[in-house]
Design an enzyme around this catalytic site. Structure first.
Site, PDB file in Angstrom:
ATOM      1  CG  PHE A 469      -1.556  -1.327   1.525  1.00 40.82           C
ATOM      2  CD1 PHE A 469      -2.202  -2.104   0.566  1.00 40.82           C
ATOM      3  CD2 PHE A 469      -1.449  -1.843   2.802  1.00 40.82           C
ATOM      4  CE1 PHE A 469      -2.718  -3.354   0.867  1.00 40.82           C
ATOM      5  CE2 PHE A 469      -1.967  -3.095   3.124  1.00 40.82           C
ATOM      6  CZ  PHE A 469      -2.599  -3.855   2.150  1.00 40.82           C
ATOM      7  CG  HIS A 470       3.944   1.727   1.461  1.00 45.58           C
ATOM      8  ND1 HIS A 470       4.858   0.940   2.148  1.00 45.58           N
ATOM      9  CD2 HIS A 470       2.940   1.980   2.345  1.00 45.58           C
ATOM     10  CE1 HIS A 470       4.410   0.722   3.373  1.00 45.58           C
ATOM     11  NE2 HIS A 470       3.256   1.333   3.520  1.00 45.58           N
ATOM     12  N   PRO A 471       2.251   3.053  -3.054  1.00 43.18           N
ATOM     13  CG  PRO A 471       0.221   3.437  -4.138  1.00 43.18           C
ATOM     14  CD  PRO A 471       0.819   2.721  -2.963  1.00 43.18           C
TER      15      PRO A 471
END
Length: 539
Positions: A469-471
């Site tokens: 969940f870290h784009p």
């Protein structure tokens, strides 16, 4: 206040947008509009830490994006949850307080971004922080954003810590003081057992200000441009298109997927892409949407030999009632922690001077993040590479602002990422096999004993690897031709427009992204106000 004219318009009420709205309106001198495509954060499970599982697939509070088919991941479309509503992803994330490594920020500065080195950003990290341990050289004690200790220790987590010690990893009680290497409990963005999202920490105290307007269910559809100057935003609300004008600046804080999408829809981006979709080119900026990076996690799951896991505590209505009562009376227990309790940072690649992998340890197991826990005692060792070299792209699919963009992370396309995937999974298995964990690990559920060779391990990584969940990186900061913003986060070649969210990171930080983005927004608010003062003096 005039309904359609403001000094500043902030697009997106997530980790950055909430901070910007608070700080830009704080003096009372500036009229600020905050636009959020989602609803208010009224859903109870947003505020209870374990509600992470309830929001992972929520159709209203989660955008529920999917990547394009990934050739490097067996042509899977990988689920990318993103927060929708006040607080953005800070309202649905895993609550982990990690800043990254000092070297991450020093690299940003060395790449041509003055003012972003560790010594320069640490004061902003401290300004935003209200650490439950109080103020120190490394931490803030009276900021808006709470970071709290996990008060109750876990028998299983303690065994993991001892096992890591057998592998030469020291115990630490602080991953954020400068030296990240170690194993221990995470601090969480909670306050007295409740989630302390950016909306709670920053928007709630500011909501009564007469000079701040917060519009929810207001989906930005594009920028209003006068030549190469951004003068406002169009947004869709209640079935109508509304226009808002900014006499000062527009700040995009819509995240690494939707900030580049808005730029492209507004004619700012790679000319060939824009023309291919019939978008008039306002400014040919080839880096918009490029440089996409993300942390890819591999989740090893184990059956546990003792009924001491969160799986067991959620198993029956009576045990759920017991942990619910405990949370209501003390703020402690599984409901007040969420999913992951502890972490580990270490080095596995030759030549790494600082940790290159991170673990999230959960005393819970499920077939995917946010899914129903297994009916047996279980735990999860989630491991990711901290600084992946694979790069992807975000690009509009059409001129419809309601259509999600194309997302191509290109996971595992770089050889070093494939090597790290194999070695990190091997390391997780060595940890599970330590003497300290032998009394607790009853067997490996996934990948399972049939997966042994390097080729089989890499095949597992391609089959089951998922986002953590870290784009980031799609509007990167820098001086080079592919940079989108300068070191003051101003969009290059355009006036009146900045970007402040994960998209401006030139390279992904070594850890979770919420704390870094809050820091960036604190710094950005200062820069915006400083530049406004400078403009006023010049005028």
């Amino acid at each position: 206040m005039e309904s359609s004219r403001f000094d500043y318009i902030v697009v997106g009420a997530g980790s950055a947008g909430c901070v910007l709205a608070n700080r830009l309106s704080e003096s009372g001198k500036h009229k600020v509009l905050l636009l959020e495509a989602g609803p208010r954060d009224n859903y109870l499970w947003i505020h209870i830490p374990i509600g992470y599982g309830k929001t992972m697939f929520h159709p209203e509070y989660n955008w529920g994006f999917y990547t394009d088919e990934e050739p490097t991941m067996k042509n899977r479309r990988i689920y990318w949850p993103r927060g929708r509503g006040l607080g953005g992803s800070s309202s649905i994330n895993g609550l982990i307080f990690v800043r990254g490594q000092p070297q991450d920020y020093d690299r940003w500065a060395q790449a041509g971004n003055p003012g972003w080195d560790w010594a320069s950003v640490l004061p902003y990290f401290k300004r935003c922080e209200h650490n439950s341990r109080g103020e120190s050289d490394a931490h803030g004690g009276d900021g808006p954003l709470w970071s709290s200790d996990i008060e109750e220790k876990s028998e299983l987590m303690e065994a993991i810590i001892r096992g890591a010690g057998e592998l030469g990893v020291r115990r630490t009680d602080d991953f954020n003081a400068g030296d990240q290497e170690g194993v221990g409990y995470y601090q969480l963005f909670t306050r007295n057992g409740w989630r302390n999202s950016a909306a709670v920490a920053y928007l709630k105290p500011a909501r009564g200000r007469a000079n701040l307007r917060i519009e929810t269910n207001a989906h930005a559809t594009g920028l209003i441009m006068q030549g190469r100057r951004a003068v406002g935003v169009r947004y869709r609300q209640g079935g109508e298109i509304v226009e808002a004008r900014a006499s000062g600046e527009v700040v995009l804080a819509a995240g690494a997927l939707q900030s580049p999408q808005l730029l492209q829809l507004s004619g700012i981006g790679p000319a060939s892409l824009l023309r291919g979709h019939g978008v008039d080119v306002v400014h040919d900026l080839p880096g918009v949407g490029e440089n996409l990076q993300d942390h890819l996690q591999f989740r090893l799951m184990y059956r546990v030999s003792k009924p001491i896991t969160t799986n067991d505590e959620l198993k029956s209505i009576w045990s759920r009632a017991r942990i619910g009562l405990k949370w209501l009376t003390t703020g402690r227990g599984p409901l007040g922690i969420g999913i992951n309790q502890g972490g580990l940072f270490t080095r596995i690649l030759p030549g790494s001077a600082t940790p290159d992998i991170q673990f999230h340890f959960a005393t819970l197991s499920a077939d995917m993040a946010g899914a129903k826990p297994h009916p047996w005692p279980g735990c999860t060792f989630s491991v990711c590479q901290l600084r992946p070299e694979s790069r992807g792209r975000v690009a509009i699919k059409s001129t419809d602002p309601m259509e999600a963009p194309s997302m191509r992370p290109n996971y595992l396309s770089a050889e070093v990422d494939r090597i790290c995937a194999i070695e990190s999974i091997k390391y997780a298995r060595r940890l599970a096999a330590t003497e300290a964990l032998k009394p607790y690990i009853a067997g490996e559920y996934k990948p399972g004993p049939g997966v042994r060779s390097d080729d089989e391990i890499l095949d597992f990584a391609r089959e089951y690897g998922a986002t953590i969940f870290h784009p980031s990186g799609t509007c990167k900061m820098g001086p080079d031709p592919m940079a989108v913003v300068d070191a003051r986060l101003r969009v290059r070649g355009v006036t009146g427009l900045r970007v402040c969210d994960c998209s401006v990171m030139p390279t992904l930080v070594s850890g979770n992204t919420h704390a870094p983005v809050v820091m960036m927004a604190e710094k950005a608010s200062d820069m915006i106000l400083e530049d406004a003062t400078g403009y006023a003096k010049a005028a």
